[in-house]
Design an enzyme around this catalytic site. Structure first.
Site, PDB file in Angstrom:
ATOM      1  N   GLY A  36       3.600  -3.917  -4.186  1.00  0.00           N
ATOM      2  CA  GLY A  36       2.218  -4.254  -3.862  1.00  0.00           C
ATOM      3  C   GLY A  36       1.165  -3.626  -4.735  1.00  0.00           C
ATOM      4  O   GLY A  36       0.123  -4.217  -4.978  1.00  0.00           O
ATOM      5  N   GLU A  77      -1.772   3.065  -4.107  1.00  0.00           N
ATOM      6  CA  GLU A  77      -1.278   2.121  -3.100  1.00  0.00           C
ATOM      7  C   GLU A  77      -2.202   0.919  -3.006  1.00  0.00           C
ATOM      8  O   GLU A  77      -3.403   1.028  -3.243  1.00  0.00           O
ATOM      9  CB  GLU A  77      -1.235   2.796  -1.725  1.00  0.00           C
ATOM     10  CG  GLU A  77       0.065   3.486  -1.419  1.00  0.00           C
ATOM     11  CD  GLU A  77       1.165   2.521  -0.982  1.00  0.00           C
ATOM     12  OE1 GLU A  77       1.122   1.326  -1.350  1.00  0.00           O
ATOM     13  OE2 GLU A  77       2.074   2.966  -0.285  1.00  0.00           O
ATOM     14  N   ASP A  78      -1.626  -0.208  -2.613  1.00  0.00           N
ATOM     15  CA  ASP A  78      -2.430  -1.383  -2.344  1.00  0.00           C
ATOM     16  C   ASP A  78      -3.083  -1.289  -0.973  1.00  0.00           C
ATOM     17  O   ASP A  78      -4.270  -1.518  -0.826  1.00  0.00           O
ATOM     18  CB  ASP A  78      -1.602  -2.668  -2.464  1.00  0.00           C
ATOM     19  CG  ASP A  78      -0.327  -2.652  -1.623  1.00  0.00           C
ATOM     20  OD1 ASP A  78       0.066  -1.579  -1.119  1.00  0.00           O
ATOM     21  OD2 ASP A  78       0.288  -3.718  -1.470  1.00  0.00           O
ATOM     22  N   ASP A 109      -1.208   0.728   6.125  1.00  0.00           N
ATOM     23  CA  ASP A 109      -1.133   0.154   7.471  1.00  0.00           C
ATOM     24  C   ASP A 109      -0.920   1.292   8.469  1.00  0.00           C
ATOM     25  O   ASP A 109      -1.854   1.990   8.816  1.00  0.00           O
ATOM     26  CB  ASP A 109       0.002  -0.869   7.568  1.00  0.00           C
ATOM     27  CG  ASP A 109      -0.355  -2.212   6.960  1.00  0.00           C
ATOM     28  OD1 ASP A 109      -1.264  -2.860   7.492  1.00  0.00           O
ATOM     29  OD2 ASP A 109       0.275  -2.596   5.972  1.00  0.00           O
ATOM     30  N   PHE A 118      -3.266 -10.048   9.046  1.00  0.00           N
ATOM     31  CA  PHE A 118      -2.232 -10.297   8.048  1.00  0.00           C
ATOM     32  C   PHE A 118      -2.936 -10.767   6.776  1.00  0.00           C
ATOM     33  O   PHE A 118      -3.422 -11.891   6.708  1.00  0.00           O
ATOM     34  CB  PHE A 118      -1.269 -11.358   8.563  1.00  0.00           C
ATOM     35  CG  PHE A 118       0.020 -11.442   7.775  1.00  0.00           C
ATOM     36  CD1 PHE A 118       0.092 -11.091   6.443  1.00  0.00           C
ATOM     37  CD2 PHE A 118       1.165 -11.885   8.384  1.00  0.00           C
ATOM     38  CE1 PHE A 118       1.265 -11.165   5.731  1.00  0.00           C
ATOM     39  CE2 PHE A 118       2.363 -11.977   7.690  1.00  0.00           C
ATOM     40  CZ  PHE A 118       2.408 -11.617   6.363  1.00  0.00           C
ATOM     41  N   VAL A 119      -3.004  -9.899   5.785  1.00  0.00           N
ATOM     42  CA  VAL A 119      -3.744 -10.207   4.557  1.00  0.00           C
ATOM     43  C   VAL A 119      -2.808 -10.372   3.376  1.00  0.00           C
ATOM     44  O   VAL A 119      -1.729  -9.776   3.322  1.00  0.00           O
ATOM     45  CB  VAL A 119      -4.810  -9.132   4.254  1.00  0.00           C
ATOM     46  CG1 VAL A 119      -5.877  -9.116   5.326  1.00  0.00           C
ATOM     47  CG2 VAL A 119      -4.192  -7.763   4.077  1.00  0.00           C
ATOM     48  N   ARG A 133       0.910 -12.852  -4.107  1.00  0.00           N
ATOM     49  CA  ARG A 133       0.600 -11.586  -4.790  1.00  0.00           C
ATOM     50  C   ARG A 133      -0.417 -11.784  -5.908  1.00  0.00           C
ATOM     51  O   ARG A 133      -1.217 -10.909  -6.191  1.00  0.00           O
ATOM     52  CB  ARG A 133       1.870 -10.967  -5.390  1.00  0.00           C
ATOM     53  CG  ARG A 133       2.798 -10.341  -4.391  1.00  0.00           C
ATOM     54  CD  ARG A 133       3.856  -9.496  -5.106  1.00  0.00           C
ATOM     55  NE  ARG A 133       4.987  -9.178  -4.269  1.00  0.00           N
ATOM     56  CZ  ARG A 133       5.023  -8.182  -3.375  1.00  0.00           C
ATOM     57  NH1 ARG A 133       3.972  -7.420  -3.211  1.00  0.00           N
ATOM     58  NH2 ARG A 133       6.102  -7.969  -2.650  1.00  0.00           N
TER      59      ARG A 133
END
Length: 183
Positions: A48, A103-104, A107, A156-157, A169
């Site tokens: 990610g 990091e992308d 969560d 949810f992205v 992506r």
């Protein structure tokens, strides 16, 4: 891929390409100031973080090293197994290094918390975190994140490195995936 190319698959656009690039430039200026006179090691978390890492590295006006790591806390399904596995380890010795995890998205924070401890245990001089996105409502553990781009809702992205079944992506922004795509 542009947001309009998959408009029917999305419910809300959260961030445009321009907003993301502006934020990455802002984060890069802070990182440059904080690491002045040092050469940090940027550790991208696969898959990610590829887009964030690439754009951040190009935006930084300083020497850096880069390495990649892949970790997983998921089994065959979509629920965390509770066990973190290293799928691809670093090639770089962390002894005495200033490490910046890139990091992308954050969560639950569970895997990132484990990764932070793992890298600190390898003798790094410092370990900090830079994440483009954070979902505060999804947090299960508190993780100290030095550089945060945007707080987003617990939806949810996809886009800008974030995927659904390895698709989306390469979407140039970040958007909420429509339920009809994944249900």
């Amino acid at each position: 891929m542009r947001l309009d190319d998959v408009r029917d698959d999305l419910t809300d656009v959260l961030l445009t390409e321009e907003q993301i690039h502006d934020k990455i430039a802002e984060l890069a200026r802070r990182i440059e100031a904080d690491y002045a006179g040092r050469k940090p090691l940027l550790v991208g978390v696969l898959k990610g973080a590829v887009m964030v890492m690439a754009d951040l590295a190009r935006e930084l006006r300083m020497h850096i090293d880069m390495d990649w790591m892949a970790v997983s806390s998921y089994g065959a399904g979509t629920k965390s197994s509770g066990v973190v596995r290293i799928l691809k380890d670093l090639d770089t010795d962390l002894s005495g290094r200033d490490v910046l995890i890139v990091e992308d998205i954050i969560d639950s924070g569970l895997t990132l918390s484990w990764l932070l401890g793992n890298l600190q245990s390898r003798g790094a001089a410092s370990v900090k975190i830079c994440a483009l996105l954070r979902k505060p409502d999804a947090a299960k553990v508190e993780v100290d994140v030095e550089y945060i781009g945007f707080d987003i809702p617990n939806d949810f992205v996809v886009g800008y490195g974030l995927d659904y079944a390895e698709s989306y992506r390469n979407l140039r922004g970040v958007a909420v995936l429509a339920p009809h795509v994944y249900e």
